[in-house]
Structures are given as structure tokens and as C-alpha cells.
Design a protein around this motif. Structure first.
Motif, PDB file in Angstrom:
ATOM      1  N   TYR A  18       1.173  -1.381  -0.027  1.00  0.00           N
ATOM      2  CA  TYR A  18      -0.396   0.246  -0.644  1.00  0.00           C
ATOM      3  C   TYR A  18       1.018   1.381   0.670  1.00  0.00           C
ATOM      4  CZ  TYR A  18      -3.794  -2.790   1.092  1.00  0.00           C
ATOM      5  OH  TYR A  18      -5.183  -4.046   0.802  1.00  0.00           O
ATOM      6  N   SER A  19       0.037   2.507  -1.160  1.00  0.00           N
ATOM      7  CA  SER A  19       1.397   3.489  -0.517  1.00  0.00           C
ATOM      8  C   SER A  19       0.219   4.765  -1.194  1.00  0.00           C
ATOM      9  CB  SER A  19       2.277   3.618  -1.798  1.00  0.00           C
ATOM     10  OG  SER A  19       2.599   4.489  -1.747  1.00  0.00           O
ATOM     11  N   TYR A  20       0.468   5.375  -1.329  1.00  0.00           N
ATOM     12  CA  TYR A  20      -0.119   6.547  -1.291  1.00  0.00           C
ATOM     13  C   TYR A  20       0.435   7.997  -2.867  1.00  0.00           C
ATOM     14  CZ  TYR A  20       2.366   9.380   1.633  1.00  0.00           C
ATOM     15  OH  TYR A  20       3.328   9.857   2.679  1.00  0.00           O
ATOM     16  N   SER A  21      -0.866   8.496  -2.993  1.00  0.00           N
ATOM     17  CA  SER A  21      -0.333   9.649  -4.148  1.00  0.00           C
ATOM     18  C   SER A  21       1.539  10.672  -3.920  1.00  0.00           C
ATOM     19  CB  SER A  21      -1.076  10.411  -5.056  1.00  0.00           C
ATOM     20  OG  SER A  21      -0.396  11.461  -5.830  1.00  0.00           O
ATOM     21  N   GLY A  22       2.233  10.440  -4.356  1.00  0.00           N
ATOM     22  CA  GLY A  22       2.819  11.525  -4.168  1.00  0.00           C
ATOM     23  C   GLY A  22       4.518  10.987  -2.718  1.00  0.00           C
ATOM     24  N   ALA A  23       4.213   9.821  -2.545  1.00  0.00           N
ATOM     25  CA  ALA A  23       5.249   9.104  -2.253  1.00  0.00           C
ATOM     26  C   ALA A  23       6.335   7.831  -2.895  1.00  0.00           C
ATOM     27  CB  ALA A  23       3.786   7.918  -0.556  1.00  0.00           C
ATOM     28  N   ASN A  24       7.352   6.941  -1.919  1.00  0.00           N
ATOM     29  CA  ASN A  24       8.436   6.504  -2.561  1.00  0.00           C
ATOM     30  C   ASN A  24       7.851   5.444  -1.868  1.00  0.00           C
ATOM     31  OD1 ASN A  24       9.514   8.359  -3.783  1.00  0.00           O
ATOM     32  ND2 ASN A  24      10.647   8.381  -2.359  1.00  0.00           N
ATOM     33  N   VAL A  25       7.167   4.106  -2.867  1.00  0.00           N
ATOM     34  CA  VAL A  25       7.617   2.800  -2.725  1.00  0.00           C
ATOM     35  C   VAL A  25       8.257   1.545  -2.956  1.00  0.00           C
ATOM     36  CG1 VAL A  25       5.877   2.584  -4.289  1.00  0.00           C
ATOM     37  CG2 VAL A  25       4.997   1.626  -2.638  1.00  0.00           C
TER      38      VAL A  25
END
Length: 357
Positions: free
Chosen positions: A58-65
Motif C-alpha cells: 500500500y502507498s499513496y500519491s506522491g510517496a516513495n514505495v
């Protein structure tokens, strides 16, 4: 003798034939120390194994994954071998892949929208994890990690899911006015993208009930029903996602289901004693070092930041809405949600602004 038999006898007599070893004989394989001669690669008895996360990442917009991927040999072959790593993004139906990046040793190349945003993470000897920086809405989906060692090729799939919210959208012109391409555009205009089925299903499981059919990213038209009722497929159908199936992307017209992720910035409310027109509202946001918020940003602030405001405000599309986390008297229905006054041609209201952190 027949021509084929003659050719076979001549080849056997020449002594230049090469035997076939149970499927493990390969011709024309060049090794790293190429001397210009064809090399023969025999099956070495080791099995290449690729492993990724079985659970969604799981991640979100603008993050690093980081999408985890590791490989190994059974039994272990000892020193690290020169292998090729390839990452691809899959379509929901697995019919087409989008190249993300390839890597051999320390050399790698990313493709398309992933240029400058993707690289391989190698914290351990047999790691092939993919790092995606500045995650975008359309990065949501399934990714294939493929490890290639000579003629051995193994892969596994990892699922990247963005934390977000699905919201139905109708343009100012009213219900069922959008073909597929227009639906894609209006979602983009609102800081969102067309939702996929998994995102709509997740929204339905969290309580979304909407009786108007809307486009999804795969070109199908569907709608989520929690409470069966006559205008929404009938009272005898079980709750679930109703589907019209694939529709003509140019000719057929419906609403849209848009998907927006968590925000990097903040949404805040401004008002004047006498309210503002839409143009005055835009200027007020600019004066505050921000921009007028889009619908997707308001929904995201409501869900992820707990924005709760019982005051109507302009948004960038010309609609007037307000978000309620804690339902109360004079603030609409008894359920949490984003309330809408539609697209008023007149009137003076506050404004919701968005500012990057």
C-alpha cells in the motif's frame, strides 16, 4: 533413397551432428568470455526461484514505495551470477504489459512515465526489488518481477494499491453526459483518474451506494448498490456491483467513477462576510498562496485528513460542496460524506483552497 533420408545419412557420416539431451541441450548460447565460438549450456541442476510479497503493498500519491522481489537458486550456486531483471506493469486482464525497467548488473533503464522515478534496490545479494518514487495515481496495479539467467526465466507478481477514495462524478450538464474519453478527462480535471474495478469494489465494501451507472478505467460501466431497491436493478437482486459490461467508448454516455489518493498538501476553507462569487473565490485562494481545490482533493481531505466543515464552498469545477465527518443538525443527512449543492449559476459562498506542503 528419399531425399530426407539421404540428408540424414550424410549428416551422420560427417560426424558434425549434435545429440539432444532430454531437452537440456541448448545451442548458440554465448558466455561472458566470448571467443567467437558457439558455447553449449547444459542444465546445471539448480532451480531458479523468484519471490514477491503475497500481500498487497500500500502507498499513496506522491510517496516513495518499494515493491519487494528476491530470487534464489535451489540448491545455491554460490557466487552471484550475471542475471537480467525486468519489471513490467500488467493490465487487469493480463493481456498486455507496460515496460517499467530492465537492469543488468549496475546498468538499468526505465521506460515511459517511470523514467527518473524507478530503480532497483539491492540491499542483499539476490534482491531485485523495484523502487518507485513520487508515486502517481495511475501507478496503482499489478507488477511482474522477472528474473532471467541464461535460458531460465522465472517471475512473480506483486500488487501495488494506492490508499484512496472513489467518488461518483457528473459534469455541470447533468446525468449521463460523458463518453469514456470525456469521463477520463473530467476525472483528471478533478485531480483524480477513472477508478478500476478493485477500487470500486473496495469503496462498495466501505459503504458506497450509488444508483447511477459510471465508467471505469477498463471501459466497462458499473455501479455499487448496498441497499437493493426498484430503480437500481430491483429489490430481488443481492447487494453488489451492478454491471452493464463494456460499452462503446465514443457513442455511449454515462457518469464517471473517479479515484483520488491521499494528499501531499492541505485543503482549507476561506470565507467573507458576504460570501464570494466563483471568480472572487479563485482570487482569494491565490492571495493565500494556494489554488482553488478540486473535487478529488476535497474528497481526499475529507477521508484522510478528517476535514469537517458545515459551510458550503466553491470548488474548481464550479460546484459548491462541503465535507462532513461528524453528522449533526443542519449539516445534511445522518451519514458522513461530501454534500453537494450542484453547480449554481448565481450565489455567494466560501471557498475550499488547496496548498502543497
Amino acid at each position: 533413397l528419399p531425399l530426407l533420408l539421404k540428408a540424414t545419412l550424410l549428416r551422420l557420416a560427417s560426424g558434425s551432428y549434435r545429440p539432444f539431451y532430454n531437452g537440456f541441450y541448448y545451442n548458440h548460447i554465448m558466455n561472458d568470455n566470448d571467443d567467437g565460438q558457439d558455447k553449449v549450456d547444459y542444465f546445471n541442476g539448480a532451480r531458479l526461484v523468484v519471490e514477491t510479497s503475497q500481500d498487497p503493498v500500500y502507498s499513496y500519491s506522491g510517496a516513495n514505495v518499494t515493491l519487494p522481489c528476491h530470487y534464489r537458486y535451489e540448491p545455491d550456486l554460490g557466487p552471484k551470477r550475471k542475471i537480467r531483471i525486468k519489471w513490467s506493469k500488467l493490465r487487469d486482464d493480463y493481456t498486455k504489459e507496460q515496460d517499467v525497467m530492465v537492469a543488468i548488473g549496475k546498468t538499468y533503464m526505465a521506460f515511459g512515465d517511470f523514467k527518473g522515478r524507478a530503480h532497483i534496490h539491492r540491499a542483499s545479494q539476490h534482491e531485485a526489488s523495484l523502487v518507485i518514487s513520487d508515486v502517481r495515481l495511475k501507478d496503482d496495479g499489478k507488477y511482474r518481477c522477472e528474473v532471467i539467467d541464461g535460458l531460465e526465466d522465472e517471475s512473480e507478481v506483486v500488487d501495488l494499491r494506492l490508499q484512496g477514495i472513489v467518488f461518483p462524478y457528473q459534469p455541470p450538464r447533468g446525468q449521463y453526459r460523458l463518453n469514456f474519453h470525456e469521463a477520463e478527462q473530467v476525472c483528471q480535471d478533478q485531480g483524480a483518474i477513472l477508478a478500476n474495478f478493485n477500487q470500486l469494489f473496495q469503496a462498495w465494501s466501505e459503504g458506497l451506494d450509488w444508483c447511477n451507472a459510471g465508467w471505469l478505467a477498463d471501459g466497462t460501466v458499473q455501479y455499487p448498490i448496498r441497499l437493493p431497491r426498484k430503480p437500481c436493478g430491483g429489490v430481488h437482486l443481492a447487494p453488489g456491483i451492478r454491471s452493464y459490461g463494456p460499452r462503446h467508448r465514443h457513442l455511449h454516455r454515462f457518469d464517471a467513477f473517479c479515484f483520488s489518493s491521499a494528499l501531499k498538501g492541505e485543503v482549507f476553507y476561506l470565507d467573507r462576510l458576504a460570501g464570494m462569487t466563483l471568480e472572487e473565490a479563485k482570487q482569494s485562494c491565490q492571495d493565500a498562496g494556494a489554488e482553488i481545490a478540486r473535487v478529488g482533493q476535497l474528497y481526499s481531505a475529507w477521508k484522510f485528513l478528517g476535514l469537517d466543515r458545515c459551510s458550503a464552498g466553491w470548488l474548481a469545477d464550479g460546484s459548491v460542496r462541503y465535507p462532513i465527518v461528524t453528522p449533526r443538525a443542519n449539516c445534511g443527512p445522518a451519514e458522513p460524506g461530501v454534500r453537494s449543492f450542484g453547480f449554481p449559476s448565481k450565489g455567494r459562498f466560501g471557498v475550499f483552497c488547496y496548498r502543497e506542503r
